[in-house]
Design an enzyme around this catalytic site. Structure first.
Site, PDB file in Angstrom:
ATOM      1  N   ASP A  93      23.036  29.177  30.232  1.00  0.00           N
ATOM      2  CA  ASP A  93      23.317  29.098  31.669  1.00  0.00           C
ATOM      3  C   ASP A  93      24.837  28.922  31.790  1.00  0.00           C
ATOM      4  O   ASP A  93      25.394  27.952  31.285  1.00  0.00           O
ATOM      5  CB  ASP A  93      22.561  27.888  32.241  1.00  0.00           C
ATOM      6  CG  ASP A  93      22.795  27.742  33.738  1.00  0.00           C
ATOM      7  OD1 ASP A  93      23.828  28.261  34.226  1.00  0.00           O
ATOM      8  OD2 ASP A  93      21.964  27.118  34.412  1.00  0.00           O
ATOM      9  N   PHE A  94      25.495  29.880  32.439  1.00  0.00           N
ATOM     10  CA  PHE A  94      26.969  29.890  32.433  1.00  0.00           C
ATOM     11  C   PHE A  94      27.581  28.642  33.078  1.00  0.00           C
ATOM     12  O   PHE A  94      28.740  28.332  32.875  1.00  0.00           O
ATOM     13  CB  PHE A  94      27.515  31.141  33.133  1.00  0.00           C
ATOM     14  CG  PHE A  94      26.969  32.429  32.563  1.00  0.00           C
ATOM     15  CD1 PHE A  94      26.607  32.504  31.226  1.00  0.00           C
ATOM     16  CD2 PHE A  94      26.798  33.547  33.358  1.00  0.00           C
ATOM     17  CE1 PHE A  94      26.095  33.673  30.682  1.00  0.00           C
ATOM     18  CE2 PHE A  94      26.286  34.728  32.829  1.00  0.00           C
ATOM     19  CZ  PHE A  94      25.926  34.790  31.494  1.00  0.00           C
ATOM     20  N   LYS A 148      35.745  45.017  36.322  1.00  0.00           N
ATOM     21  CA  LYS A 148      36.313  44.919  37.656  1.00  0.00           C
ATOM     22  C   LYS A 148      35.233  44.389  38.604  1.00  0.00           C
ATOM     23  O   LYS A 148      34.068  44.513  38.243  1.00  0.00           O
ATOM     24  CB  LYS A 148      36.868  46.272  38.115  1.00  0.00           C
ATOM     25  CG  LYS A 148      35.790  47.279  38.553  1.00  0.00           C
ATOM     26  CD  LYS A 148      36.396  48.542  39.068  1.00  0.00           C
ATOM     27  CE  LYS A 148      36.316  48.712  40.546  1.00  0.00           C
ATOM     28  NZ  LYS A 148      34.988  49.065  41.081  1.00  0.00           N
ATOM     29  N   LYS A 182      36.872  57.890  30.391  1.00  0.00           N
ATOM     30  CA  LYS A 182      36.292  59.238  30.541  1.00  0.00           C
ATOM     31  C   LYS A 182      37.117  60.223  29.708  1.00  0.00           C
ATOM     32  O   LYS A 182      38.343  60.175  29.690  1.00  0.00           O
ATOM     33  CB  LYS A 182      36.261  59.658  32.018  1.00  0.00           C
ATOM     34  CG  LYS A 182      35.255  58.821  32.828  1.00  0.00           C
ATOM     35  CD  LYS A 182      35.126  59.324  34.245  1.00  0.00           C
ATOM     36  CE  LYS A 182      34.346  58.359  35.128  1.00  0.00           C
ATOM     37  NZ  LYS A 182      32.934  58.602  35.257  1.00  0.00           N
ATOM     38  N   ASP A 235      37.241  48.934  46.334  1.00  0.00           N
ATOM     39  CA  ASP A 235      36.269  49.281  45.294  1.00  0.00           C
ATOM     40  C   ASP A 235      36.745  50.464  44.448  1.00  0.00           C
ATOM     41  O   ASP A 235      36.528  50.498  43.246  1.00  0.00           O
ATOM     42  CB  ASP A 235      34.923  49.629  45.963  1.00  0.00           C
ATOM     43  CG  ASP A 235      33.796  49.822  44.953  1.00  0.00           C
ATOM     44  OD1 ASP A 235      33.728  49.039  43.988  1.00  0.00           O
ATOM     45  OD2 ASP A 235      32.992  50.760  45.122  1.00  0.00           O
ATOM     46  N   HIS A 240      40.221  52.926  40.326  1.00  0.00           N
ATOM     47  CA  HIS A 240      40.094  54.251  39.720  1.00  0.00           C
ATOM     48  C   HIS A 240      41.137  55.266  40.225  1.00  0.00           C
ATOM     49  O   HIS A 240      41.749  55.972  39.437  1.00  0.00           O
ATOM     50  CB  HIS A 240      38.696  54.818  39.975  1.00  0.00           C
ATOM     51  CG  HIS A 240      37.591  53.863  39.591  1.00  0.00           C
ATOM     52  ND1 HIS A 240      37.652  53.074  38.474  1.00  0.00           N
ATOM     53  CD2 HIS A 240      36.397  53.576  40.177  1.00  0.00           C
ATOM     54  CE1 HIS A 240      36.543  52.343  38.391  1.00  0.00           C
ATOM     55  NE2 HIS A 240      35.772  52.619  39.414  1.00  0.00           N
TER      56      HIS A 240
HETATM   57  C1  BG6 Z   1      32.452  51.683  40.374  1.00  0.00           C
HETATM   58  C2  BG6 Z   1      32.342  51.368  41.832  1.00  0.00           C
HETATM   59  O1  BG6 Z   1      33.597  51.086  39.825  1.00  0.00           O
HETATM   60  O2  BG6 Z   1      32.530  53.096  40.181  1.00  0.00           O
HETATM   61  C3  BG6 Z   1      31.118  52.068  42.440  1.00  0.00           C
HETATM   62  O3  BG6 Z   1      32.229  49.965  42.010  1.00  0.00           O
HETATM   63  C4  BG6 Z   1      31.184  53.548  42.134  1.00  0.00           C
HETATM   64  O4  BG6 Z   1      31.071  51.849  43.838  1.00  0.00           O
HETATM   65  C5  BG6 Z   1      31.397  53.807  40.651  1.00  0.00           C
HETATM   66  O5  BG6 Z   1      29.952  54.117  42.574  1.00  0.00           O
HETATM   67  C6  BG6 Z   1      31.636  55.287  40.377  1.00  0.00           C
HETATM   68  O6  BG6 Z   1      31.684  55.520  38.992  1.00  0.00           O
HETATM   69  P1  BG6 Z   1      31.362  56.959  38.391  1.00  0.00           P
HETATM   70  O7  BG6 Z   1      31.664  56.851  36.935  1.00  0.00           O
HETATM   71  O8  BG6 Z   1      29.903  57.219  38.682  1.00  0.00           O
HETATM   72  O9  BG6 Z   1      32.251  57.929  39.110  1.00  0.00           O
END
Ligand code: BG6
Length: 490
Positions: A93-94, A148, A182, A235, A240
């Site tokens: 349990d953290f 993240k 990727k 997000d 990304h």
């Molecule tokens: C995540 C986001 O980091 O990346 C999500 O929190 C998103 O909302 C996802 O759907 C997309 O990842 P991928 O690899 O499917 O493009």
């Protein structure tokens, strides 16, 4: 040469081992690493979670997840039996410091690599680090992998980074942005820095503008409560899209070391021009999907998704124009676009080259002349160069046509599957190579830039523009790029 993992045994401690990320992505990735012979025979993959499961029940749940998420032709029972011998389970349990003594008893800190992967909510990061340290479960060389989001703005990311840095030095912290794992993203570095033809023309003298699109067909996938506090800017853009922008825009590092690459990415983030409140309306657009249709299926609007608390001003779509104020990119706009419930799942970077200084062909065909380099990350990984050639014909004088030089990776490597991002990232973290992980100053610089925009939206009470699910976002996104005399790549 990178160390071969087969030469080193490793304890991978997977915190949150029963969560969605572990089950969908991490165990399948570990299975493929095992299948490729990349795990030391003595390595241990340790699920750490608070569930009451026995070791056998945990191993059975991993088996079921592999059956579900690994294609049938890749799942072999004999391989599974070998893989399952690496699996262990520890109930922790953290929030209970005393539970961490189980980890201390389990790990052998003397001659094994210890990698702690926190596939948990960031709210547990501090407790897990503290309890691991107080239970004497951390060797001085132990590493930590963080998923993240690292915070929701600059201030909270500094807070998380400060806590973690009390227990781990920066060279032992691996912050994940799974886009960096990727295959085509890494190929981008090779394309730019191993090809003089491309590398020599990668600047404002040759490139007109760059477009980066990350489109998803999915909506909120049952996580409305979380997503509504975050939105697409935090997000997707903060992580990304800005990482992709950095890899496109960075200068060549003098060597392929982790800090060589990360120093150059950081310079790009610091050169991003802050979007001032008075420019927001023209340079950035937020959208939110309403009910619509996608692939022949009706989709609910964002407000009607499961778990919705009613009307909300959270964006599920962002389009913006970024400028990089440096010698390489002055005056070259970078258009970024990302959204949920778009017509197709697609991630691509399109480099638009400038036209020749003087045009000598049929004036009616001027539109055809347009060199583009299209780097596609998903769904199919490919690189296409659009060139102009003559249409083979005796009629019509010289008639122009746009054709593609196509490098299709899914096609060219028929018998070699493209590894998933998590395979690459788990492997590199176990090897101790930080090149594909985000450094603290990068995260903080990208938050600083995003915060300015989020703050400006809030100050000018910007409301989201509606777009129907299954379309390419609100009209304002088209206007944003067309105002500059350009259009989104179809
Ligand atoms: C995540 C986001 O980091 O990346 C999500 O929190 C998103 O909302 C996802 O759907 C997309 O990842 P991928 O690899 O499917 O493009």
């Amino acid at each position: 040469m990178q160390p071969n993992l087969q030469d080193q045994s490793c304890d991978l401690m997977l915190f949150g081992a029963q969560g969605d990320l572990s089950m969908r992505k991490l165990f399948p990735a570990l299975y493929y690493l095992f299948k490729a012979g990349l795990l030391h025979t003595d390595s241990r993959l340790v699920g750490v979670a608070r569930g009451d499961d026995s070791q056998e029940a945990f191993i059975e749940s991993v088996k079921q997840t592999l059956i579900r998420f690994v294609p049938e032709e890749d799942f072999e029972l004999s391989l599974w039996q070998g893989f399952s011998r690496h699996l262990h389970y520890l109930k922790v349990d953290f929030s209970q410091p005393s539970d961490f003594s189980r980890i201390a008893d389990f790990v052998d800190q003397s001659n094994r690599i210890m990698v702690n992967y926190l596939a948990t909510s960031p709210s547990f990061y501090g407790d897990i680090c503290k309890h691991l340290s107080e239970a004497n479960a951390l060797a001085p060389s132990a590493r930590i992998i963080l998923e993240k989001p690292i915070g929701h703005d600059l201030e909270s990311s500094i807070e998380i980074n400060n806590i973690v840095s009390q227990y781990f030095s920066e060279d032992r912290i691996y912050r994940i942005d799974h886009y960096l794992g990727k295959e085509t993203v890494q190929n981008l570095l090779v394309l730019r820095f191993a090809n003089h033809l491309i590398g020599s023309q990668w600047n404002l003298n040759f490139i007109d503008h760059v477009q980066i699109t990350v489109a998803e067909t999915v909506g909120i996938e049952g996580r409305w409560g979380y997503y509504d506090q975050v939105g697409q800017m935090r997000d997707m853009v903060q992580s990304h899209l800005l990482q992709l922008l950095c890899l496109v825009a960075m200068d060549p590092p003098n060597q392929l070391s982790a800090d060589g690459i990360r120093d150059e990415k950081l310079k790009v983030l610091r050169a991003l021009r802050p979007l001032a409140p008075e420019q927001i309306a023209k340079q950035a657009v937020r959208g939110q999907y309403s009910a619509g249709a996608l692939n022949g299926q009706t989709c609910p609007g964002y407000d009607e998704e499961e778990g919705s608390q009613g009307k909300s001003n959270t964006e599920t779509f962002v389009a913006l124009r970024a400028n990089i104020d440096n010698w390489r990119w002055a005056g070259v706009p970078f258009y970024l676009r990302t959204g949920k419930r778009m017509p197709t799942k697609m991630t691509e970077i399109v480099i638009y080259y400038k036209n020749q200084p003087h045009y000598i062909f049929d004036p009616k065909q001027k539109e055809v002349v347009n060199n583009k380099l299209i780097i596609r990350l998903q769904p199919d990984e490919s690189i296409q160069l659009q060139v102009v050639t003559k249409e083979p014909s005796l009629e019509n004088g010289i008639s122009l046509q746009a054709q593609e030089l196509n490098l299709d990776f899914s096609d060219h490597s028929k018998n070699r599957r493209i590894p998933s991002a998590y395979e690459r990232l788990l492997l590199e973290a176990m090897r101790g190579n930080q090149s594909l992980f985000v450094r603290r100053d990068e995260i903080e610089a990208s938050w600083a830039w995003c915060d300015t925009l989020i703050q400006a939206w809030s100050e000018c009470h910007d409301s989201v523009r509606s777009y129907s699910a299954g379309t390419w976002g609100p009209i304002g996104s088209i206007a944003l790029i067309e105002r500059d005399g350009r259009s989104w790549h179809e």
